[in-house]
Design an enzyme around this catalytic site. Sequence first.
Site, PDB file in Angstrom:
ATOM      1  N   GLU A  93       0.830  -1.203   0.000  1.00  0.00           N
ATOM      2  CA  GLU A  93       0.000   0.000   0.000  1.00  0.00           C
ATOM      3  C   GLU A  93       0.868   1.257   0.000  1.00  0.00           C
ATOM      4  O   GLU A  93       1.985   1.244   0.523  1.00  0.00           O
ATOM      5  CB  GLU A  93      -0.879   0.018   1.261  1.00  0.00           C
ATOM      6  CG  GLU A  93      -2.325  -0.349   1.033  1.00  0.00           C
ATOM      7  CD  GLU A  93      -3.176   0.769   0.435  1.00  0.00           C
ATOM      8  OE1 GLU A  93      -2.704   1.491  -0.464  1.00  0.00           O
ATOM      9  OE2 GLU A  93      -4.326   0.913   0.888  1.00  0.00           O
ATOM     10  N   ASP A  94       0.346   2.326  -0.557  1.00  0.00           N
ATOM     11  CA  ASP A  94       1.065   3.593  -0.561  1.00  0.00           C
ATOM     12  C   ASP A  94       1.077   4.230   0.827  1.00  0.00           C
ATOM     13  O   ASP A  94       2.105   4.651   1.327  1.00  0.00           O
ATOM     14  CB  ASP A  94       0.476   4.554  -1.605  1.00  0.00           C
ATOM     15  CG  ASP A  94      -1.034   4.726  -1.482  1.00  0.00           C
ATOM     16  OD1 ASP A  94      -1.679   4.043  -0.651  1.00  0.00           O
ATOM     17  OD2 ASP A  94      -1.589   5.559  -2.221  1.00  0.00           O
ATOM     18  N   ASP A  97      -3.740   5.547   6.687  1.00  0.00           N
ATOM     19  CA  ASP A  97      -4.202   6.767   7.351  1.00  0.00           C
ATOM     20  C   ASP A  97      -5.090   6.341   8.525  1.00  0.00           C
ATOM     21  O   ASP A  97      -4.577   6.014   9.593  1.00  0.00           O
ATOM     22  CB  ASP A  97      -4.938   7.594   6.280  1.00  0.00           C
ATOM     23  CG  ASP A  97      -5.427   8.940   6.759  1.00  0.00           C
ATOM     24  OD1 ASP A  97      -4.932   9.431   7.775  1.00  0.00           O
ATOM     25  OD2 ASP A  97      -6.320   9.506   6.104  1.00  0.00           O
ATOM     26  N   PHE A 146      -1.221  16.186   4.337  1.00  0.00           N
ATOM     27  CA  PHE A 146      -1.652  15.550   3.094  1.00  0.00           C
ATOM     28  C   PHE A 146      -0.483  15.547   2.121  1.00  0.00           C
ATOM     29  O   PHE A 146       0.087  16.596   1.829  1.00  0.00           O
ATOM     30  CB  PHE A 146      -2.861  16.266   2.492  1.00  0.00           C
ATOM     31  CG  PHE A 146      -3.551  15.403   1.465  1.00  0.00           C
ATOM     32  CD1 PHE A 146      -4.500  14.471   1.861  1.00  0.00           C
ATOM     33  CD2 PHE A 146      -3.208  15.497   0.120  1.00  0.00           C
ATOM     34  CE1 PHE A 146      -5.113  13.643   0.923  1.00  0.00           C
ATOM     35  CE2 PHE A 146      -3.819  14.663  -0.826  1.00  0.00           C
ATOM     36  CZ  PHE A 146      -4.768  13.745  -0.420  1.00  0.00           C
ATOM     37  N   ARG A 159       0.498  12.323  -9.213  1.00  0.00           N
ATOM     38  CA  ARG A 159       0.996  10.962  -8.983  1.00  0.00           C
ATOM     39  C   ARG A 159       2.397  10.761  -9.561  1.00  0.00           C
ATOM     40  O   ARG A 159       3.161   9.934  -9.086  1.00  0.00           O
ATOM     41  CB  ARG A 159       0.060   9.926  -9.628  1.00  0.00           C
ATOM     42  CG  ARG A 159      -1.271   9.771  -8.941  1.00  0.00           C
ATOM     43  CD  ARG A 159      -1.962   8.511  -9.459  1.00  0.00           C
ATOM     44  NE  ARG A 159      -3.399   8.503  -9.212  1.00  0.00           N
ATOM     45  CZ  ARG A 159      -3.973   8.078  -8.089  1.00  0.00           C
ATOM     46  NH1 ARG A 159      -3.235   7.655  -7.097  1.00  0.00           N
ATOM     47  NH2 ARG A 159      -5.282   8.090  -7.963  1.00  0.00           N
TER      48      ARG A 159
HETATM   49  P1  IMP Z   1      -7.393   4.929   5.172  1.00  0.00           P
HETATM   50  O1  IMP Z   1      -8.452   3.932   4.836  1.00  0.00           O
HETATM   51  O2  IMP Z   1      -7.952   6.100   5.927  1.00  0.00           O
HETATM   52  O3  IMP Z   1      -6.193   4.339   5.862  1.00  0.00           O
HETATM   53  O4  IMP Z   1      -6.964   5.593   3.825  1.00  0.00           O
HETATM   54  C1  IMP Z   1      -6.039   5.073   2.975  1.00  0.00           C
HETATM   55  C2  IMP Z   1      -6.188   5.728   1.623  1.00  0.00           C
HETATM   56  O5  IMP Z   1      -6.488   7.139   1.705  1.00  0.00           O
HETATM   57  C3  IMP Z   1      -4.881   5.640   0.890  1.00  0.00           C
HETATM   58  O6  IMP Z   1      -4.749   4.432   0.173  1.00  0.00           O
HETATM   59  C4  IMP Z   1      -4.906   6.862   0.005  1.00  0.00           C
HETATM   60  O7  IMP Z   1      -5.565   6.572  -1.201  1.00  0.00           O
HETATM   61  C5  IMP Z   1      -5.730   7.877   0.767  1.00  0.00           C
HETATM   62  N1  IMP Z   1      -4.892   8.865   1.483  1.00  0.00           N
HETATM   63  C6  IMP Z   1      -4.761   9.015   2.815  1.00  0.00           C
HETATM   64  N2  IMP Z   1      -3.913  10.007   3.132  1.00  0.00           N
HETATM   65  C7  IMP Z   1      -3.461  10.494   1.943  1.00  0.00           C
HETATM   66  C8  IMP Z   1      -2.521  11.543   1.594  1.00  0.00           C
HETATM   67  O8  IMP Z   1      -1.907  12.234   2.441  1.00  0.00           O
HETATM   68  N3  IMP Z   1      -2.323  11.750   0.265  1.00  0.00           N
HETATM   69  C9  IMP Z   1      -2.950  11.015  -0.699  1.00  0.00           C
HETATM   70  N4  IMP Z   1      -3.827  10.045  -0.409  1.00  0.00           N
HETATM   71  C10 IMP Z   1      -4.084   9.772   0.895  1.00  0.00           C
END
Ligand code: IMP
Length: 170
Positions: A93-94, A97, A146, A159
Amino acid sequence: MEILFTQQELARRVTELARAIEADYQGKDLLLVGVLKGAVIFLADLMRHLSLPLAVDFMAVASYGAATKSSGVVRILKDLDTPLNARHVLLVEDIVDTGLTLRYLLDVLKARSPASLKTCVLLDKRERRQVEVPVDYCGFVIPDVFVVGYGLDYAENYRQLPYIAVFRAT
Ligand code: IMP
């Protein structure tokens, strides 16, 4: 935009992660599962540093939208082509959050009985976590900002940046 990690810093860390993964997966049937679209650049760089037999597959997911996001229910837009039974799966995963996306994906994949299931995440916004998720290989822990670049987007933009920058809407 303020650069958080340069191209060189990312390259160095990705190489270190690859060394750790290589050590742990010797002799195992490794399947890398990339989560589209954000993990594409990270995964492409990571796999080029892995001197192991491996296969790669992808999933694409979308959140159900703001109202239901807190439930952690995400919609699978593209599922894997490969069955998981008896394979050692590393989910790439990238960024993690709240953890809701990763939690959901782990539950879905676990139900398919892989031999093992671990996670490799480039960026960890640990202070934003709402649900516990295991991060087995972590690139960097970052504060609550962010970020864009190296696969990560803001409204599908940025991207392609070779570095990671802090995005602030002006
Ligand atoms: P989570 O389900 O809240 O953990 O969100 C994960 C997803 O939110 C990631 O795979 C990203 O697509 C997006 N995301 C969360 N924070 C960022 C950020 O700082 N920049 C870009 N995308 C983000």
